[in-house]
Design an enzyme around this catalytic site. Structure first.
Site, short mmCIF file in Angstrom:
data_model
loop_
_atom_site.label_atom_id
_atom_site.label_comp_id
_atom_site.label_asym_id
_atom_site.label_seq_id
_atom_site.Cartn_x
_atom_site.Cartn_y
_atom_site.Cartn_z
N ASP A 16 0.85 -1.19 0.00
CA ASP A 16 0.00 0.00 0.00
C ASP A 16 0.89 1.24 0.00
O ASP A 16 1.20 1.80 1.05
CB ASP A 16 -0.89 -0.03 1.25
N GLU A 89 -6.95 4.94 -8.42
CA GLU A 89 -8.19 5.53 -7.91
C GLU A 89 -8.78 6.59 -8.82
O GLU A 89 -8.08 7.46 -9.36
CB GLU A 89 -7.92 6.14 -6.53
N LYS A 125 -10.09 1.89 -8.48
CA LYS A 125 -10.57 2.14 -7.11
C LYS A 125 -11.67 3.20 -7.12
O LYS A 125 -11.50 4.27 -7.70
CB LYS A 125 -9.42 2.60 -6.21
N THR A 149 -13.33 1.00 -2.39
CA THR A 149 -12.53 1.48 -1.26
C THR A 149 -13.38 2.31 -0.31
O THR A 149 -14.59 2.50 -0.53
CB THR A 149 -11.32 2.27 -1.78
N PHE A 171 -11.66 -0.88 5.64
CA PHE A 171 -10.61 -0.10 6.27
C PHE A 171 -10.51 -0.41 7.77
O PHE A 171 -11.17 0.23 8.59
CB PHE A 171 -10.87 1.40 6.05
#
Length: 313
Positions: A16, A89, A125, A149, A171
Site C-alpha cells: 500500500d 483511484e 478504485k 474502497t 478499512f
C-alpha cells in the site's frame, strides 16, 4: 520463517504505497495507490520528475488529463516490479456521480492499454457510495475490474457483493480509530486488540458472509495501524500493507497461524442479506461510524487531489 513469509502462505500480500522503489524489497503480489500516497511520493526528490513530466507533456489538455497520466505512470512503474495488479483511484470528487465515474475509469483503462498493460492487471478504485457501487457494477459488466474502497460497513459490503465487484477494501485502522476516539478514556487497548479489534471484527464478518454464501468478490483488509490487526486477519483473501508494517512483519519471527478460514465460514449459520438503494442508504445512515468515516475519507482524498493539482499548476 519471518511473519511476512508466514502470512504469504495464507494471504495475498499487497503493498500500500506510491513509493514503488521501496515496495520491491517485500515482493508483494499486488499494489494499491490513492491520491494521498501519490501526493506523498511526488514530494520526494526521486519521484518529482514524474509529476514534472506529466505536466510538461500533457498540461495543455487540462488538469484531469494530467492527473490521469500521472496516476497511470505510477501504475506502470509499479507493474514493472510486481507480478499482479495495481489499484488506481478515480477522482474522489466523482464519488456521487455514477456516469462521471464510469467515464473516468474507462479513460484510465484506455491509458493503461495504450502502455501495453492488460486490463486484468488494473483495478479501478472507487469509493463505496451507492453511486460508486453502481458505477462498479457497470464497469465489471464491461470487463473493467474494480476495487471498492472507503468501505466501513456490512451494508457497503453486501451491496458490493450484489454488484459483483472484483474486490473490496474494508478499512480496518480507520474503524479502530473511530471506536477508540468514541470511547475516550474508557478505551481498553489490551481488551480491544487482535480478534477483538472492531476493525478486525468488521472484516471477519464480511469475509464469513461472502464465503458462506459463495460471493466471489475478494476481501482485502486495508488501513492497518499495527501488526496485530494484520496477524488477526491472516487467511483473508488479501491484505494491503504499508511499507513500515511490511518491514515489521519481515523483522519478526513470532508464530503466525491462520485466523480466517473459508471452509469454516461455509459451516456458519449466517443469514443472507440484500440491499436496494433505500435499504442501503438507511443501513449506512444507521451506522454512525461508517457514515462519518466514509464522508471523512472522501474529503481527505479530495483535499489531497486539490494539493496535487496545485503542484501541477
Amino acid at each position: 520463517m519471518n511473519q511476512l513469509d508466514a502470512l504469504k502462505q495464507f494471504t495475498t500480500v499487497v503493498a500500500d504505497t506510491g513509493d514503488f522503489k521501496q515496495m520491491a524489497a517485500y515482493t508483494p503480489q499486488d499494489a494499491t495507490t490513492n491520491p494521498s500516497l501519490i501526493l506523498k511520493a511526488v514530494q520526494k526528490a526521486e519521484y518529482a520528475h514524474l509529476l514534472k513530466d506529466a505536466v510538461t507533456r500533457f498540461g495543455g489538455q487540462g488538469l484531469d488529463e494530467v492527473m490521469n497520466r500521472l496516476l497511470v505512470r505510477f501504475g506502470c512503474e509499479i507493474l514493472g516490479l510486481i507480478p499482479g495488479r495495481v489499484s488506481t483511484e478515480v477522482d474522489a470528487r466523482l464519488s456521487f456521480d455514477t456516469e462521471a465515474t464510469v467515464t473516468r475509469a474507462r479513460r484510465i483503462i484506455d491509458l493503461y492499454q495504450g502502455e501495453g498493460v492488460h486490463v486484468d492487471r488494473v483495478l479501478i478504485k472507487i469509493a463505496s457510495t451507492w453511486e460508486g457501487i453502481q458505477a462498479a457494477a457497470r464497469l465489471e459488466r464491461e470487463g473493467i475490474h474494480t476495487n471498492l474502497t472507503l468501505l466501513f460497513s456490512f451494508a457497503q459490503a453486501v451491496a458490493c457483493g450484489q454488484a459483483k465487484v472484483q474486490l473490496i477494501s474494508p478499512f480496518v485502522g480507520r474503524i479502530y480509530d473511530w471506536y477508540k476516539k468514541s470511547a475516550g478514556a474508557q478505551w481498553d487497548e489490551a481488551a480491544m486488540a487482535g480478534a477483538n479489534d472492531p476493525g478486525v471484527r468488521s472484516v471477519r464478518s464480511i469475509y464469513e458472509f461472502y464465503k458462506k454464501h459463495g460471493i466471489a468478490t475478494e476481501v482485502m483488509g486495508a488501513s492497518f495501524r499495527n501488526v496485530g490487526q494484520i496477524t488477526a486477519l491472516a487467511g483473508c483473501d488479501l491484505l494491503t500493507i504499508s511499507p513500515d508494517l511490511l518491514a515489521q512483519l519481515a523483522g519478526s519471527e513470532a508464530p503466525l497461524s491462520r485466523a480466517l478460514d473459508a471452509e469454516a465460514a461455509r459451516k456458519l449459520d449466517i443469514p443472507f442479506v440484500t440491499h436496494d438503494e433505500a435499504s442501503f442508504r438507511f443501513a449506512l445512515n444507521e451506522d454512525a461510524m461508517a457514515t462519518e468515516k466514509l464522508s471523512e475519507g472522501i474529503r481527505a482524498f479530495v483535499a489531497d487531489t486539490f494539493k496535487l493539482e496545485g503542484m501541477m499548476k
